[in-house]
Design a protein around this motif. Structure first.
Motif, PDB file in Angstrom:
ATOM      1  N   ALA A  13       0.657  -1.224   0.044  1.00 34.02           N
ATOM      2  CA  ALA A  13       0.006  -0.054  -0.139  1.00 34.02           C
ATOM      3  C   ALA A  13       0.872   1.274   0.011  1.00 34.02           C
ATOM      4  O   ALA A  13       1.923   1.230   0.453  1.00 34.02           O
ATOM      5  N   TRP A  14       0.227   2.478  -0.368  1.00 37.15           N
ATOM      6  CA  TRP A  14       0.929   3.534  -0.506  1.00 37.15           C
ATOM      7  C   TRP A  14       1.106   4.136   0.870  1.00 37.15           C
ATOM      8  O   TRP A  14       0.001   3.757   1.836  1.00 37.15           O
ATOM      9  N   LEU A  15       2.001   4.850   1.446  1.00 38.20           N
ATOM     10  CA  LEU A  15       2.110   5.480   2.923  1.00 38.20           C
ATOM     11  C   LEU A  15       2.368   7.048   2.515  1.00 38.20           C
ATOM     12  O   LEU A  15       3.320   7.378   1.789  1.00 38.20           O
ATOM     13  N   GLY A  70       4.843  13.957  -7.360  1.00 38.46           N
ATOM     14  CA  GLY A  70       5.562  13.550  -8.313  1.00 38.46           C
ATOM     15  C   GLY A  70       5.286  11.918  -8.453  1.00 38.46           C
ATOM     16  O   GLY A  70       5.982  11.205  -9.156  1.00 38.46           O
ATOM     17  N   VAL A  71       4.422  11.236  -7.585  1.00 38.45           N
ATOM     18  CA  VAL A  71       4.266   9.863  -7.688  1.00 38.45           C
ATOM     19  C   VAL A  71       2.721   9.505  -8.167  1.00 38.45           C
ATOM     20  O   VAL A  71       1.859  10.286  -7.630  1.00 38.45           O
ATOM     21  N   ARG A  72       2.522   8.870  -9.051  1.00 36.46           N
ATOM     22  CA  ARG A  72       1.240   8.393  -9.534  1.00 36.46           C
ATOM     23  C   ARG A  72       0.426   7.251  -8.711  1.00 36.46           C
ATOM     24  O   ARG A  72       0.981   6.203  -8.646  1.00 36.46           O
ATOM     25  N   MET A  73      -0.644   7.577  -7.982  1.00 37.02           N
ATOM     26  CA  MET A  73      -1.292   6.289  -7.709  1.00 37.02           C
ATOM     27  C   MET A  73      -2.363   6.048  -8.386  1.00 37.02           C
ATOM     28  O   MET A  73      -2.995   6.897  -8.855  1.00 37.02           O
ATOM     29  N   ARG A  74      -2.425   4.615  -8.789  1.00 40.09           N
ATOM     30  CA  ARG A  74      -3.490   4.176  -9.660  1.00 40.09           C
ATOM     31  C   ARG A  74      -4.815   3.977  -9.081  1.00 40.09           C
ATOM     32  O   ARG A  74      -4.804   3.606  -7.854  1.00 40.09           O
TER      33      ARG A  74
END
Length: 404
Positions: A51-53, A305-309
Motif C-alpha cells: 500500500a502507499w503511505l 510526483g508519484v502517481r497512485m493508480r
C-alpha cells in the motif's frame, strides 16, 4: 511531468513489522520511511500486497479530505494491514463515504458538540473525584491505570452513551477483546457481536426518546427512519470503543509527565497553560502502532510526483504528520507554547474523531485532579520497568505503578 518520470519515481516496497514499542519512543520504521521521502510503499504483517503511505502534513490532510480516496472500497480488497483479523461490518461508519457517512454522523452530532460535552462535565468531575478519593484512602503504591486511567474514561463514555453504570464492566471487557490482536479473530468478533446485540436492545428501547445521550439520539433517529437500527448499532459500537482510547492516551501522557519532572513543574506553576500544554502532548504522543484504516484511490491521483493508480490502497500516518518539520518547527521538542498547533491526532476530514472535545475534557480533568490532589505523584518503579501493551493496535502502558 511525463508518465516515464512518474513511473521511475516509484519507491521500493518497505516491510513494516509489528513492533512492541515501549514508552513514548517514536516508531523507528516510520522515522526511516519519513526520511526516505514523503510518499512510500509499505507491506504490513497481515493482508495482501502493498500500500502507499503518505506522511507529510499537507498530503495527509488532502488524502483524508478528498472524495477520490474511499473508505467504503476497502471492504472489497484484502489490503495489507497491521491487524491479524479484519472483519469490517458493511455499513459501519468507519467504512462509509459521504453522503451516507454524513447522514449517520449527523444523528449523534448533538452529543459531541461543546454543549453536549459540557453536559457531562460536572458528572465526570464527580466520578473522577470519587476514584481519587478511593486511591488516597487505599494509599500508595498503586497502579494509576487500574485505579483511575481505565475506569474514568469508561464511566464517562458510558455516561455520554447512556449505558447504565451496572453495565460498565461488561463494556470494558468487550472493548479490550475487540482491540487486542492477541486473542484471535473469533474472540474479537464474538465480543463485537455481543456488544452490538447489547446496543441493539438499548437503542431499540429508546426509539421515541428525547434524551440527550447517544443511545437516545440513535433511538430517535431510528424511530424517524433517518438511519437503520443496524447502522445505529455499528455507530454505537465504534463510539463506545473509541471512548476508551483516552485510557491509552492519558497513560502515555502521565508516563511522559512522570519521567519529565520539568514538564510537571511547569503545569503545576502555570495551571492556565494546561489546555495548550495538553494539546501539545496530544501532538507528541504516539497514539498507535503503525497505521490504522486504509483508503482506496478511486482514480489516478498524483502526489509529490508519484502517481497512485485507481484501485491502489493508501494509508496516511497522523503520527508522521504531527512531526512534519515544515508545520511543527523542532517537532521532537515538547513545546507547551507551540502556536499554532494544527496537529491531526484526532484525524482529519469526514472521519475526524467526533469525540475530540470529550477526549480533551477528560485529559484536562485528569491533569487538574492528579496534579493538584497528588502533589507528590511519581513513578513507583524505574521508567524502563513500566510495562507497555504487547500485540495491541493502540499504544499505552499496561500498568502505571505510582506512589506519592
Amino acid at each position: 511531468m511525463t508518465e516515464e518520470t512518474l513511473t521511475e519515481t516509484l519507491p521500493p516496497v518497505r516491510p513494516w513489522p509489528a513492533l512492541d514499542l515501549t514508552g513514548v519512543d517514536f516508531d523507528p520504521v516510520l522515522a526511516k520511511l519519513m526520511r526516505e521521502g514523503p510518499v512510500n510503499r509499505i507491506k504490513l504483517p497481515n493482508g495482501e500486497g502493498w500500500a502507499w503511505l503518505v506522511t507529510r502534513h499537507d498530503d495527509v490532510r488532502m488524502v483524508t479530505n478528498d472524495p477520490r480516496f474511499s473508505r467504503e472500497a476497502v471492504m472489497d480488497q484484502p489490503v495489507t494491514r497491521l491487524a491479524p483479523h479484519f472483519i469490517p461490518a458493511r455499513g459501519a461508519v468507519g467504512f462509509l463515504d459521504p453522503p451516507d457517512h454524513t447522514r449517520l454522523r449527523r444523528s449523534v452530532a448533538q452529543a459531541f458538540t461543546a454543549r453536549g460535552v459540557e453536559r457531562v462535565r460536572d458528572q465526570s468531575r464527580l466520578l473522577l473525584d470519587e476514584l481519587i478519593d478511593e486511591l488516597l484512602e487505599n494509599g500508595p503504591p498503586a497502579d494509576l491505570t487500574e485505579t483511575v486511567l481505565s475506569p474514568f474514561p469508561i464511566a464517562v463514555i458510558c455516561e455520554l452513551m447512556g449505558v447504565p453504570a451496572a453495565d460498565r464492566h461488561g463494556m470494558h471487557t468487550w472493548t479490550q477483546l475487540i482491540l487486542s490482536s492477541s486473542h484471535g479473530a473469533k474472540v474479537s468478533e464474538k465480543a463485537k457481536q455481543e456488544m452490538g446485540a447489547y446496543f441493539g436492545d438499548l437503542i431499540g428501547l429508546r426509539e421515541g426518546s428525547d434524551g440527550e445521550d447517544v443511545a437516545s439520539l440513535l433511538g430517535a433517529a431510528v424511530g424517524r427512519e433517518e438511519i437503520t437500527l443496524e447502522e445505529a448499532v455499528g455507530l454505537a459500537v465504534l463510539l463506545q470503543i473509541g471512548g476508551e482510547a483516552v485510557t491509552n492516551n492519558s497513560g502515555q501522557m502521565f508516563y511522559l509527565l512522570l519521567t519529565r519532572p520539568d514538564l510537571v513543574e511547569r503545569l503545576r506553576s502555570e495551571p492556565e497553560s494546561r489546555p495548550q500544554a495538553i494539546d501539545e502532548l496530544l501532538r507528541y504522543i504516539p497514539h498507535r502502532n503503525a497505521v490504522g484504516l486504509s483508503r482506496i484511490a478511486m482514480e489516478d491521483v498524483e502526489i509529490r510526483g508519484v502517481r497512485m493508480r485507481a484501485g491502489d490502497p493508501v494509508y496516511v500516518s497522523y503520527l508522521a504528520a504531527n512531526r512534519d518539520p515544515d508545520v511543527f518547527p523542532d517537532p521532537e521538542k515538547i513545546d507547551f507554547t507551540r502556536s499554532p498547533n494544527p496537529h491531526v491526532s484526532f484525524g482529519f476530514g469526514p472521519h475526524f474523531c467526533p469525540g475530540n472535545m470529550l477526549a480533551r475534557l477528560e485529559s484536562e480533568l485528569l491533569v487538574d485532579a492528579l496534579l493538584d490532589r497528588l502533589p507528590g505523584l511519581r513513578l513507583a518503579v524505574p521508567a524502563d520497568q513500566v510495562p507497555f501493551k504487547k500485540g495491541a493496535l493502540i499504544r499505552g502502558p499496561e500498568a502505571l505503578p505510582v506512589t506519592w
